[in-house]
Design a protein around this motif. Structure first.
Motif, short mmCIF file in Angstrom:
data_model
loop_
_atom_site.label_atom_id
_atom_site.label_comp_id
_atom_site.label_asym_id
_atom_site.label_seq_id
_atom_site.Cartn_x
_atom_site.Cartn_y
_atom_site.Cartn_z
N GLY A 162 0.81 -1.20 0.00
CA GLY A 162 0.00 0.00 0.00
C GLY A 162 0.85 1.26 0.00
N SER A 166 -3.51 5.02 0.20
CA SER A 166 -4.26 3.91 0.80
C SER A 166 -3.27 2.91 1.39
CB SER A 166 -5.16 3.23 -0.25
OG SER A 166 -5.91 2.19 0.31
N SER A 169 -3.86 -0.92 1.46
CA SER A 169 -4.08 -1.64 0.22
C SER A 169 -2.89 -2.54 -0.11
CB SER A 169 -4.32 -0.66 -0.94
OG SER A 169 -5.52 0.06 -0.73
N ALA A 171 -1.65 -5.84 -3.26
CA ALA A 171 -1.99 -6.66 -4.43
C ALA A 171 -0.82 -7.60 -4.70
CB ALA A 171 -2.27 -5.79 -5.64
N ALA A 186 -6.11 -8.67 -7.09
CA ALA A 186 -6.43 -7.34 -6.55
C ALA A 186 -7.39 -7.41 -5.38
CB ALA A 186 -7.01 -6.46 -7.65
N LEU A 189 -7.39 -4.58 -2.73
CA LEU A 189 -7.70 -3.19 -3.10
C LEU A 189 -9.16 -2.87 -2.76
CD1 LEU A 189 -5.99 -2.94 -6.61
CD2 LEU A 189 -5.10 -2.15 -4.41
N PRO A 192 -13.35 0.56 -6.19
CA PRO A 192 -13.10 1.87 -6.81
C PRO A 192 -14.36 2.74 -6.82
CG PRO A 192 -13.29 0.20 -8.50
CD PRO A 192 -13.32 -0.53 -7.19
N TYR A 198 -9.10 0.86 -11.76
CA TYR A 198 -7.70 0.60 -11.46
C TYR A 198 -6.96 0.29 -12.76
CZ TYR A 198 -8.70 0.31 -6.46
OH TYR A 198 -9.07 0.60 -5.16
N LYS A 226 -11.54 -11.28 -7.76
CA LYS A 226 -10.65 -10.13 -7.99
C LYS A 226 -9.31 -10.59 -8.59
CE LYS A 226 -13.62 -7.28 -6.15
NZ LYS A 226 -14.73 -8.22 -6.02
N LEU A 243 -5.30 4.55 -9.51
CA LEU A 243 -6.73 4.75 -9.73
C LEU A 243 -6.91 5.86 -10.76
CD1 LEU A 243 -9.57 3.85 -8.75
CD2 LEU A 243 -9.51 5.76 -7.14
N TYR A 258 -1.98 3.35 -5.60
CA TYR A 258 -2.50 2.56 -4.49
C TYR A 258 -1.54 1.46 -4.04
CZ TYR A 258 -7.21 4.48 -4.00
OH TYR A 258 -8.26 5.29 -3.71
N SER A 259 -0.81 0.87 -4.96
CA SER A 259 0.12 -0.19 -4.57
C SER A 259 1.32 -0.22 -5.52
CB SER A 259 -0.56 -1.56 -4.54
OG SER A 259 -1.10 -1.88 -5.82
#
Length: 263
Positions: A162, A166, A169, A171, A186, A189, A192, A198, A226, A243, A258-259
């Motif tokens: 993350g 975030s 978060s 992934a 994902a 996460l 959205p 994403y 996901k 994002l 986010y990641s």
């Protein structure tokens, strides 16, 4: 027979006209003696005939009327058939039968409607069941694919942690360097926001940071596991997920990173 029915039967008129046989004449005569209403009716009929005849024809004395009456051939007069009133029981039976028929038709109609509704409901249930079966089969396929990717020893697993926007978060990227196939898990996460998507980036870190888009994680909510397949990449040194507005961006929005993780 009641007095009114006897009078209404027409036998008294035939008696006055002299059109009854001897037995019937005797019967009417006896009835007139014991029943005042019958006797009065006979007198009334005779007066009516006399009045009618005097108004249209020359006056006939009683003697002449008697002569004419005696000459009538009563032997060939048609026998009076007594008309019996319809039985009320038969009427009731008729109405009862009609009511039973009506109720039967209504019952059959209601059963038909219920049967048709049951068929419609069964078709709906069948359709829903088919949807569930198809959905379950798709989930099973996705799960099998995910398990196959995860268990494939040829895949390099890159954990994306993350970032500031975030921190919680995360992934995972499964990258097969030989086939260059890339899958993204994902599940870490958040959902959205509406109108956002994403976007996954393959990163070259040297000599300068160079991001290349390798796909969008579309239909995020619909994808239960996901687990997404994205475009192939051959020379990634890292991966990032940002994002972006729906449809994606040409370059990553770094404040919406986010990641991120390196190979």
């Amino acid at each position: 027979m009641e007095t009114k029915q006897y009078i209404d039967s027409g036998i008294l008129e035939l008696y006055v006209y002299g059109l009854l046989n001897e037995t019937e004449n005797l019967e009417v005569s006896q009835m007139a003696k014991i029943n005042e209403a019958v006797d009065n009716e006979i007198i009334s009929i005779e007066k009516a005939i006399v009045n009618l005849s005097t108004s249209f024809s020359p006056f006939l004395s009683v003697e002449n009327f008697a002569k004419i009456k005696s000459k009538l051939d009563i032997k060939h007069s048609p026998k009076v058939i007594e008309m019996q009133p319809k039985s009320s029981k038969l009427q009731y039976l008729g109405w009862a039968a009609a009511l039973a028929l009506l109720l039967g038709v209504g019952y059959q109609y209601n059963n038909q409607i219920k049967f048709e509704n049951d068929i419609v409901n069964l078709e709906k249930e069948k359709s829903k069941l088919n949807e569930v079966v198809v959905s379950t089969e798709n989930k099973n396929k996705q799960t099998k694919k995910a398990l196959y990717v995860i268990r494939d020893s040829k895949n390099t697993v890159i954990t994306l942690g993350g970032q500031a926007v975030s921190p919680k978060s995360f992934a995972k990227v499964y990258w097969n360097k030989e086939t260059q196939v890339v899958y993204v898990d994902a599940s870490g996460l958040p959902k959205p926001p509406k109108g956002m998507v994403y976007q996954v980036w393959s990163l070259k870190l040297k000599p300068a940071l160079t991001p290349t888009s390798i796909g969008l994680l579309e239909n995020f909510e619909a994808e239960n596991d996901k687990f997404f397949a994205v475009s192939n990449t051959s020379d990634a040194e890292g991966f990032g997920i940002t994002l972006e507005p729906a449809g994606g961006s040409k370059s990553p929005t770094m404040e919406k990173l986010y990641s991120l993780g390196t190979v």
